[in-house]
Design a protein around this motif. Structure first.
Motif, PDB file in Angstrom:
ATOM      1  N   ILE A  55       7.988   8.365  -1.354  1.00 24.36           N
ATOM      2  CA  ILE A  55       6.609   7.895  -1.200  1.00 24.36           C
ATOM      3  C   ILE A  55       6.360   6.973  -2.389  1.00 24.36           C
ATOM      4  CG2 ILE A  55       4.183   8.477  -0.928  1.00 24.36           C
ATOM      5  CD1 ILE A  55       4.970  11.252  -0.169  1.00 24.36           C
ATOM      6  N   VAL A  56       5.950   5.768  -2.068  1.00 21.96           N
ATOM      7  CA  VAL A  56       5.728   4.744  -3.086  1.00 21.96           C
ATOM      8  C   VAL A  56       4.293   4.261  -2.948  1.00 21.96           C
ATOM      9  CG1 VAL A  56       6.506   2.471  -3.867  1.00 21.96           C
ATOM     10  CG2 VAL A  56       8.142   4.041  -2.869  1.00 21.96           C
ATOM     11  N   ASN A  57       3.598   4.079  -4.075  1.00 24.61           N
ATOM     12  CA  ASN A  57       2.221   3.586  -3.957  1.00 24.61           C
ATOM     13  C   ASN A  57       2.192   2.051  -3.910  1.00 24.61           C
ATOM     14  OD1 ASN A  57       2.404   2.655  -6.579  1.00 24.61           O
ATOM     15  ND2 ASN A  57       1.122   4.236  -7.480  1.00 24.61           N
ATOM     16  N   GLY A  58       0.996   1.497  -3.815  1.00 23.71           N
ATOM     17  CA  GLY A  58       0.842   0.041  -3.687  1.00 23.71           C
ATOM     18  C   GLY A  58       1.396  -0.727  -4.874  1.00 23.71           C
ATOM     19  N   ASP A  59       1.469  -0.054  -6.030  1.00 22.97           N
ATOM     20  CA  ASP A  59       2.040  -0.709  -7.225  1.00 22.97           C
ATOM     21  C   ASP A  59       3.556  -0.530  -7.295  1.00 22.97           C
ATOM     22  OD1 ASP A  59      -0.458  -1.488  -8.126  1.00 22.97           O
ATOM     23  OD2 ASP A  59      -0.825   0.479  -9.035  1.00 22.97           O
ATOM     24  N   LYS A  60       4.128  -0.007  -6.218  1.00 23.34           N
ATOM     25  CA  LYS A  60       5.590   0.188  -6.096  1.00 23.34           C
ATOM     26  C   LYS A  60       6.123   1.268  -7.036  1.00 23.34           C
ATOM     27  CE  LYS A  60       6.221  -4.626  -4.666  1.00 23.34           C
ATOM     28  NZ  LYS A  60       4.832  -5.036  -4.714  1.00 23.34           N
ATOM     29  N   ILE A  61       5.253   2.210  -7.388  1.00 23.28           N
ATOM     30  CA  ILE A  61       5.668   3.321  -8.234  1.00 23.28           C
ATOM     31  C   ILE A  61       6.071   4.492  -7.330  1.00 23.28           C
ATOM     32  CG2 ILE A  61       4.926   4.982 -10.034  1.00 23.28           C
ATOM     33  CD1 ILE A  61       4.848   2.138 -11.115  1.00 23.28           C
ATOM     34  N   ILE A  62       7.204   5.112  -7.642  1.00 27.43           N
ATOM     35  CA  ILE A  62       7.681   6.245  -6.835  1.00 27.43           C
ATOM     36  C   ILE A  62       6.838   7.477  -7.160  1.00 27.43           C
ATOM     37  CG2 ILE A  62       9.635   7.779  -6.353  1.00 27.43           C
ATOM     38  CD1 ILE A  62      11.476   5.390  -7.118  1.00 27.43           C
TER      39      ILE A  62
ATOM     40  N   LYS B 235       0.867  -1.182   0.000  1.00 24.28           N
ATOM     41  CA  LYS B 235       0.000   0.000   0.000  1.00 24.28           C
ATOM     42  C   LYS B 235       0.907   1.237   0.000  1.00 24.28           C
ATOM     43  CE  LYS B 235      -0.595   0.647   4.953  1.00 24.28           C
ATOM     44  NZ  LYS B 235      -1.524   1.083   5.956  1.00 24.28           N
ATOM     45  N   THR B 236       0.312   2.425   0.015  1.00 19.94           N
ATOM     46  CA  THR B 236       1.152   3.630  -0.014  1.00 19.94           C
ATOM     47  C   THR B 236       2.128   3.592   1.164  1.00 19.94           C
ATOM     48  OG1 THR B 236      -0.643   4.825  -1.036  1.00 19.94           O
ATOM     49  CG2 THR B 236       1.112   6.150  -0.091  1.00 19.94           C
ATOM     50  N   THR B 237       3.375   3.706   0.844  1.00 17.64           N
ATOM     51  CA  THR B 237       4.428   3.514   1.849  1.00 17.64           C
ATOM     52  C   THR B 237       5.465   4.631   1.766  1.00 17.64           C
ATOM     53  OG1 THR B 237       4.172   1.124   1.600  1.00 17.64           O
ATOM     54  CG2 THR B 237       6.188   1.859   2.651  1.00 17.64           C
ATOM     55  N   LEU B 238       5.926   5.012   2.935  1.00 16.58           N
ATOM     56  CA  LEU B 238       7.003   5.999   3.013  1.00 16.58           C
ATOM     57  C   LEU B 238       8.288   5.222   3.294  1.00 16.58           C
ATOM     58  CD1 LEU B 238       6.456   9.195   3.192  1.00 16.58           C
ATOM     59  CD2 LEU B 238       7.280   8.951   5.508  1.00 16.58           C
ATOM     60  N   ILE B 239       9.297   5.411   2.472  1.00 15.94           N
ATOM     61  CA  ILE B 239      10.586   4.742   2.732  1.00 15.94           C
ATOM     62  C   ILE B 239      11.587   5.826   3.106  1.00 15.94           C
ATOM     63  CG2 ILE B 239      12.332   3.165   1.833  1.00 15.94           C
ATOM     64  CD1 ILE B 239      10.322   2.305  -0.298  1.00 15.94           C
ATOM     65  N   ASN B 240      12.091   5.722   4.322  1.00 17.66           N
ATOM     66  CA  ASN B 240      12.982   6.761   4.843  1.00 17.66           C
ATOM     67  C   ASN B 240      14.371   6.168   5.106  1.00 17.66           C
ATOM     68  OD1 ASN B 240      13.799   8.058   7.901  1.00 17.66           O
ATOM     69  ND2 ASN B 240      13.453   9.474   6.226  1.00 17.66           N
ATOM     70  N   PHE B 241      15.391   6.788   4.520  1.00 14.84           N
ATOM     71  CA  PHE B 241      16.782   6.353   4.736  1.00 14.84           C
ATOM     72  C   PHE B 241      17.375   7.217   5.838  1.00 14.84           C
ATOM     73  CE2 PHE B 241      17.533   3.365   1.269  1.00 14.84           C
ATOM     74  CZ  PHE B 241      16.391   3.566   0.524  1.00 14.84           C
ATOM     75  N   TRP B 242      17.873   6.591   6.891  1.00 18.74           N
ATOM     76  CA  TRP B 242      18.329   7.332   8.060  1.00 18.74           C
ATOM     77  C   TRP B 242      19.513   6.631   8.729  1.00 18.74           C
ATOM     78  CZ3 TRP B 242      18.034   5.284  13.129  1.00 18.74           C
ATOM     79  CH2 TRP B 242      17.445   4.021  13.196  1.00 18.74           C
ATOM     80  N   ALA B 243      20.124   7.338   9.657  1.00 20.16           N
ATOM     81  CA  ALA B 243      21.193   6.739  10.475  1.00 20.16           C
ATOM     82  C   ALA B 243      21.293   7.521  11.778  1.00 20.16           C
ATOM     83  CB  ALA B 243      22.529   6.785   9.737  1.00 20.16           C
ATOM     84  N   SER B 244      21.812   6.869  12.793  1.00 24.74           N
ATOM     85  CA  SER B 244      21.913   7.536  14.097  1.00 24.74           C
ATOM     86  C   SER B 244      22.975   8.637  14.079  1.00 24.74           C
ATOM     87  CB  SER B 244      22.232   6.514  15.187  1.00 24.74           C
ATOM     88  OG  SER B 244      23.486   5.940  14.940  1.00 24.74           O
ATOM     89  N   TRP B 245      23.979   8.487  13.175  1.00 23.81           N
ATOM     90  CA  TRP B 245      25.069   9.476  13.113  1.00 23.81           C
ATOM     91  C   TRP B 245      24.694  10.708  12.289  1.00 23.81           C
ATOM     92  CZ3 TRP B 245      25.934   9.967   7.998  1.00 23.81           C
ATOM     93  CH2 TRP B 245      25.743   8.858   7.184  1.00 23.81           C
TER      94      TRP B 245
END
Lengths: 122, 172
Positions: free
Chosen positions: B143-150, B63-73
Protein backbone atom coordinates in the motif's frame (compact mmCIF):
# COMPACT_ATOMS: atom_id res chain seq x y z
CA UNK A 1 49.36 -6.90 -44.24
CA UNK A 2 47.58 -10.17 -43.55
CA UNK A 3 50.03 -10.90 -40.73
CA UNK A 4 49.37 -7.52 -39.08
CA UNK A 5 45.63 -8.09 -39.33
CA UNK A 6 45.88 -11.50 -37.60
CA UNK A 7 48.14 -10.11 -34.85
CA UNK A 8 45.64 -7.27 -34.30
CA UNK A 9 42.76 -9.76 -34.23
CA UNK A 10 44.61 -12.00 -31.74
CA UNK A 11 45.29 -9.15 -29.30
CA UNK A 12 41.76 -7.71 -29.62
CA UNK A 13 40.16 -11.09 -28.86
CA UNK A 14 42.62 -11.68 -26.05
CA UNK A 15 41.82 -8.38 -24.35
CA UNK A 16 38.09 -9.06 -24.75
CA UNK A 17 38.51 -12.46 -23.06
CA UNK A 18 40.44 -10.87 -20.18
CA UNK A 19 37.70 -8.26 -19.75
CA UNK A 20 34.98 -10.95 -19.79
CA UNK A 21 36.85 -13.00 -17.18
CA UNK A 22 37.31 -9.98 -14.93
CA UNK A 23 33.60 -9.29 -15.21
CA UNK A 24 32.63 -12.83 -14.33
CA UNK A 25 35.10 -12.86 -11.40
CA UNK A 26 33.39 -9.81 -9.92
CA UNK A 27 29.97 -11.33 -10.58
CA UNK A 28 31.02 -14.57 -8.89
CA UNK A 29 32.42 -12.68 -5.90
CA UNK A 30 29.16 -10.75 -5.47
CA UNK A 31 26.96 -13.83 -6.05
CA UNK A 32 28.85 -15.71 -3.32
CA UNK A 33 28.29 -12.87 -0.86
CA UNK A 34 24.54 -12.62 -1.46
CA UNK A 35 22.21 -14.88 0.50
CA UNK A 36 19.41 -16.65 -1.34
CA UNK A 37 16.46 -15.55 0.80
CA UNK A 38 14.24 -18.43 -0.22
CA UNK A 39 16.86 -21.18 0.23
CA UNK A 40 18.30 -22.99 3.23
CA UNK A 41 21.80 -21.64 3.84
CA UNK A 42 22.70 -21.16 0.18
CA UNK A 43 24.25 -18.21 -1.54
CA UNK A 44 22.89 -16.89 -4.81
CA UNK A 45 25.95 -18.45 -6.50
CA UNK A 46 25.01 -21.92 -5.22
CA UNK A 47 21.31 -21.67 -5.93
CA UNK A 48 19.24 -21.91 -9.07
CA UNK A 49 15.99 -20.70 -7.50
CA UNK A 50 13.80 -18.08 -9.19
CA UNK A 51 14.97 -15.53 -6.63
CA UNK A 52 18.66 -16.26 -7.25
CA UNK A 53 18.20 -16.11 -11.00
CA UNK A 54 16.57 -12.70 -10.70
CA UNK A 55 19.25 -11.38 -8.35
CA UNK A 56 21.96 -12.62 -10.72
CA UNK A 57 20.29 -10.65 -13.53
CA UNK A 58 20.09 -7.58 -11.29
CA UNK A 59 23.77 -7.83 -10.36
CA UNK A 60 24.79 -8.26 -14.02
CA UNK A 61 22.57 -5.31 -14.94
CA UNK A 62 24.10 -3.12 -12.22
CA UNK A 63 27.66 -4.10 -13.16
CA UNK A 64 26.75 -3.25 -16.76
CA UNK A 65 25.64 0.18 -15.58
CA UNK A 66 29.07 0.68 -14.02
CA UNK A 67 28.02 0.36 -10.36
CA UNK A 68 30.70 -0.67 -7.88
CA UNK A 69 30.52 -3.73 -5.64
CA UNK A 70 29.63 -1.58 -2.61
CA UNK A 71 26.93 0.27 -4.53
CA UNK A 72 25.37 -3.05 -5.55
CA UNK A 73 25.40 -4.28 -1.93
CA UNK A 74 23.91 -0.96 -0.77
CA UNK A 75 21.12 -1.28 -3.34
CA UNK A 76 20.27 -4.83 -2.25
CA UNK A 77 20.52 -4.01 1.47
CA UNK A 78 18.17 -1.08 0.88
CA UNK A 79 15.58 -3.44 -0.64
CA UNK A 80 16.04 -6.62 1.40
CA UNK A 81 17.84 -5.58 4.58
CA UNK A 82 21.34 -6.48 5.74
CA UNK A 83 20.39 -10.15 6.02
CA UNK A 84 20.92 -10.52 2.29
CA UNK A 85 24.68 -9.92 2.61
CA UNK A 86 26.83 -12.68 4.10
CA UNK A 87 29.71 -10.35 4.93
CA UNK A 88 28.12 -7.87 7.36
CA UNK A 89 28.67 -4.20 6.66
CA UNK A 90 30.52 -2.29 9.37
CA UNK A 91 28.17 -0.24 11.55
CA UNK A 92 27.84 1.06 15.11
CA UNK A 93 25.53 -1.82 15.97
CA UNK A 94 27.99 -4.53 14.93
CA UNK A 95 31.38 -2.99 15.73
CA UNK A 96 31.77 -5.52 18.58
CA UNK A 97 31.51 -8.32 16.05
CA UNK A 98 34.54 -6.88 14.23
CA UNK A 99 36.71 -5.92 17.18
CA UNK A 100 35.82 -8.43 19.90
CA UNK A 101 37.94 -11.29 18.49
CA UNK A 102 41.02 -9.03 18.38
CA UNK A 103 40.24 -7.74 21.86
CA UNK A 104 39.86 -11.27 23.25
CA UNK A 105 43.08 -12.31 21.50
CA UNK A 106 44.90 -9.36 23.08
CA UNK A 107 43.48 -9.98 26.57
CA UNK A 108 44.14 -13.73 26.27
CA UNK A 109 47.70 -13.07 25.09
CA UNK A 110 48.37 -10.71 28.00
CA UNK A 111 46.84 -13.22 30.40
CA UNK A 112 49.11 -16.03 29.18
CA UNK A 113 52.11 -13.66 29.13
CA UNK A 114 51.63 -12.69 32.79
CA UNK A 115 51.06 -16.29 33.90
CA UNK A 116 54.25 -17.41 32.16
CA UNK A 117 56.15 -14.43 33.58
CA UNK A 118 54.95 -15.29 37.09
CA UNK A 119 55.96 -18.93 36.63
CA UNK A 120 59.43 -17.91 35.46
CA UNK A 121 59.85 -15.57 38.46
CA UNK A 122 58.87 -18.37 40.81
CA UNK B 1 45.16 -12.18 43.94
CA UNK B 2 45.82 -12.45 40.17
CA UNK B 3 44.26 -15.92 40.25
CA UNK B 4 41.11 -14.39 41.68
CA UNK B 5 41.08 -11.65 39.02
CA UNK B 6 41.54 -14.30 36.34
CA UNK B 7 38.61 -16.28 37.70
CA UNK B 8 36.40 -13.17 37.72
CA UNK B 9 37.49 -12.30 34.18
CA UNK B 10 36.65 -15.80 32.96
CA UNK B 11 33.29 -15.68 34.71
CA UNK B 12 32.55 -12.23 33.23
CA UNK B 13 33.50 -13.50 29.75
CA UNK B 14 31.26 -16.55 30.19
CA UNK B 15 28.27 -14.41 31.17
CA UNK B 16 29.02 -11.93 28.41
CA UNK B 17 28.96 -14.69 25.78
CA UNK B 18 25.84 -16.19 27.38
CA UNK B 19 24.09 -12.81 27.19
CA UNK B 20 25.03 -12.39 23.51
CA UNK B 21 23.70 -15.88 22.70
CA UNK B 22 20.52 -15.18 24.67
CA UNK B 23 19.93 -11.89 22.84
CA UNK B 24 20.67 -13.55 19.50
CA UNK B 25 17.97 -16.15 20.21
CA UNK B 26 15.39 -13.36 20.17
CA UNK B 27 16.51 -12.09 16.76
CA UNK B 28 14.50 -13.30 13.81
CA UNK B 29 17.12 -13.92 11.09
CA UNK B 30 14.54 -14.33 8.35
CA UNK B 31 13.84 -11.63 5.81
CA UNK B 32 11.46 -9.05 7.19
CA UNK B 33 10.11 -6.21 5.15
CA UNK B 34 9.81 -3.66 7.96
CA UNK B 35 12.80 -1.77 6.55
CA UNK B 36 10.76 -0.77 3.51
CA UNK B 37 7.89 0.75 5.47
CA UNK B 38 8.04 4.54 5.39
CA UNK B 39 10.43 4.59 2.45
CA UNK B 40 9.63 6.23 -0.85
CA UNK B 41 9.38 3.80 -3.72
CA UNK B 42 12.13 4.01 -6.29
CA UNK B 43 11.26 5.19 -9.79
CA UNK B 44 10.08 2.25 -11.85
CA UNK B 45 8.87 1.46 -15.34
CA UNK B 46 6.96 -1.62 -16.49
CA UNK B 47 5.55 -2.36 -19.90
CA UNK B 48 1.73 -2.39 -19.77
CA UNK B 49 -0.08 -5.67 -20.35
CA UNK B 50 -1.34 -5.39 -23.96
CA UNK B 51 -0.46 -1.73 -23.81
CA UNK B 52 1.06 -1.32 -27.29
CA UNK B 53 4.45 -0.23 -25.89
CA UNK B 54 2.86 2.02 -23.28
CA UNK B 55 4.52 2.03 -19.90
CA UNK B 56 3.33 1.93 -16.34
CA UNK B 57 5.52 4.01 -14.05
CA UNK B 58 5.82 5.65 -10.64
CA UNK B 59 4.01 8.65 -12.14
CA UNK B 60 0.83 6.56 -12.21
CA UNK B 61 0.74 6.67 -8.41
CA UNK B 62 -1.08 9.87 -7.51
CA UNK B 63 -3.27 8.67 -4.65
CA UNK B 64 -3.37 5.76 -2.19
CA UNK B 65 -2.60 2.77 -4.34
CA UNK B 66 -2.38 -0.96 -3.86
CA UNK B 67 0.42 -2.60 -5.86
CA UNK B 68 -0.06 -6.33 -6.19
CA UNK B 69 2.56 -8.69 -7.69
CA UNK B 70 0.89 -11.74 -9.21
CA UNK B 71 1.11 -14.41 -11.90
CA UNK B 72 -1.26 -16.91 -13.45
CA UNK B 73 1.03 -19.81 -12.44
CA UNK B 74 0.96 -18.77 -8.79
CA UNK B 75 -1.62 -20.75 -6.82
CA UNK B 76 -1.63 -18.45 -3.73
CA UNK B 77 -2.48 -15.58 -6.12
CA UNK B 78 -5.74 -17.36 -6.89
CA UNK B 79 -6.52 -17.59 -3.19
CA UNK B 80 -6.04 -13.86 -2.60
CA UNK B 81 -7.77 -12.73 -5.80
CA UNK B 82 -11.25 -12.59 -4.21
CA UNK B 83 -9.98 -9.99 -1.72
CA UNK B 84 -8.65 -7.81 -4.53
CA UNK B 85 -12.04 -8.06 -6.26
CA UNK B 86 -13.75 -7.12 -2.97
CA UNK B 87 -11.43 -4.12 -2.56
CA UNK B 88 -12.22 -3.03 -6.10
CA UNK B 89 -15.97 -3.30 -5.46
CA UNK B 90 -16.08 -1.77 -1.98
CA UNK B 91 -13.43 0.96 -2.04
CA UNK B 92 -12.08 3.55 -4.43
CA UNK B 93 -8.46 2.51 -3.91
CA UNK B 94 -6.39 2.40 -7.06
CA UNK B 95 -5.11 -1.12 -7.71
CA UNK B 96 -2.04 -1.72 -9.84
CA UNK B 97 -1.13 -5.26 -10.76
CA UNK B 98 2.36 -6.33 -11.75
CA UNK B 99 2.28 -9.54 -13.72
CA UNK B 100 5.47 -11.30 -12.63
CA UNK B 101 7.43 -13.69 -14.88
CA UNK B 102 4.32 -14.84 -16.66
CA UNK B 103 3.04 -15.72 -20.10
CA UNK B 104 0.82 -12.85 -21.28
CA UNK B 105 -1.84 -15.12 -22.76
CA UNK B 106 -2.08 -17.08 -19.51
CA UNK B 107 -2.32 -13.80 -17.61
CA UNK B 108 -5.24 -12.70 -19.80
CA UNK B 109 -6.99 -16.05 -19.31
CA UNK B 110 -6.48 -15.77 -15.55
CA UNK B 111 -8.16 -12.34 -15.52
CA UNK B 112 -11.03 -13.58 -17.69
CA UNK B 113 -11.61 -16.52 -15.37
CA UNK B 114 -11.24 -14.75 -12.02
CA UNK B 115 -12.19 -11.16 -13.12
CA UNK B 116 -9.92 -8.14 -13.31
CA UNK B 117 -9.56 -6.03 -10.15
CA UNK B 118 -6.70 -3.93 -11.54
CA UNK B 119 -6.88 -0.36 -12.80
CA UNK B 120 -3.52 -0.77 -14.48
CA UNK B 121 -1.39 -3.83 -15.17
CA UNK B 122 2.35 -3.83 -15.74
CA UNK B 123 4.47 -6.73 -16.93
CA UNK B 124 7.80 -7.82 -15.49
CA UNK B 125 9.10 -10.67 -17.63
CA UNK B 126 12.45 -11.22 -15.90
CA UNK B 127 11.66 -9.91 -12.39
CA UNK B 128 14.51 -7.37 -12.45
CA UNK B 129 12.36 -4.24 -12.11
CA UNK B 130 10.43 -5.84 -9.22
CA UNK B 131 13.64 -6.03 -7.17
CA UNK B 132 13.18 -2.28 -6.68
CA UNK B 133 10.25 -3.32 -4.47
CA UNK B 134 12.25 -5.95 -2.60
CA UNK B 135 10.19 -8.75 -4.14
CA UNK B 136 11.46 -12.25 -3.46
CA UNK B 137 8.39 -14.29 -4.31
CA UNK B 138 4.77 -13.75 -5.18
CA UNK B 139 2.16 -12.79 -4.23
CA UNK B 140 3.30 -9.62 -2.51
CA UNK B 141 1.22 -6.50 -2.02
CA UNK B 142 2.10 -2.92 -1.12
CA UNK B 143 0.00 0.00 0.00
CA UNK B 144 1.55 3.24 -1.16
CA UNK B 145 0.20 6.72 -0.45
CA UNK B 146 -0.05 9.62 -2.91
CA UNK B 147 3.48 10.73 -1.99
CA UNK B 148 4.72 7.26 -3.05
CA UNK B 149 5.60 6.30 0.51
CA UNK B 150 5.19 2.61 1.39
CA UNK B 151 2.63 2.29 4.18
CA UNK B 152 2.44 -1.48 4.41
CA UNK B 153 3.75 -4.57 2.72
CA UNK B 154 2.05 -7.97 2.72
CA UNK B 155 4.12 -11.03 1.90
CA UNK B 156 2.07 -14.01 0.75
CA UNK B 157 -1.59 -14.23 -0.19
CA UNK B 158 -3.95 -11.62 1.26
CA UNK B 159 -6.50 -12.95 3.74
CA UNK B 160 -9.55 -11.58 5.54
CA UNK B 161 -7.37 -10.01 8.27
CA UNK B 162 -5.16 -8.28 5.67
CA UNK B 163 -8.27 -7.12 3.81
CA UNK B 164 -9.54 -5.45 6.99
CA UNK B 165 -6.10 -3.89 7.60
CA UNK B 166 -6.12 -2.47 4.07
CA UNK B 167 -9.61 -1.04 4.58
CA UNK B 168 -8.45 0.60 7.85
CA UNK B 169 -5.40 2.13 6.17
CA UNK B 170 -7.48 3.43 3.25
CA UNK B 171 -10.05 4.97 5.60
CA UNK B 172 -7.47 6.70 7.79
Amino acid sequence: MKKIFFIYLFFSLNSLTVQANEMSDLEQKIFKNIRCLVCQGQSVADSNSEFSQTIKLVVKDQIGKGRSETEIYDFLVDKYGEWIIYDPLFSTSNFLLWFLPYFILLVGGLFIFFILKKKNNN
Amino acid sequence: MSKKIGKYLLLALFFFILTIFFLALKNDPRYISNDLIGKKIQNFKFKKLNGNNENLSHNDINKTTLINFWASWCYPCRLEHKYLIKLKQNTNVKIIGINYKDDQENAQSFLQEFLNPYDLIGVDNDGVESVKFGIFGIPETFIVNGDKIILKKFIGPLNQKNYQEIINIINK
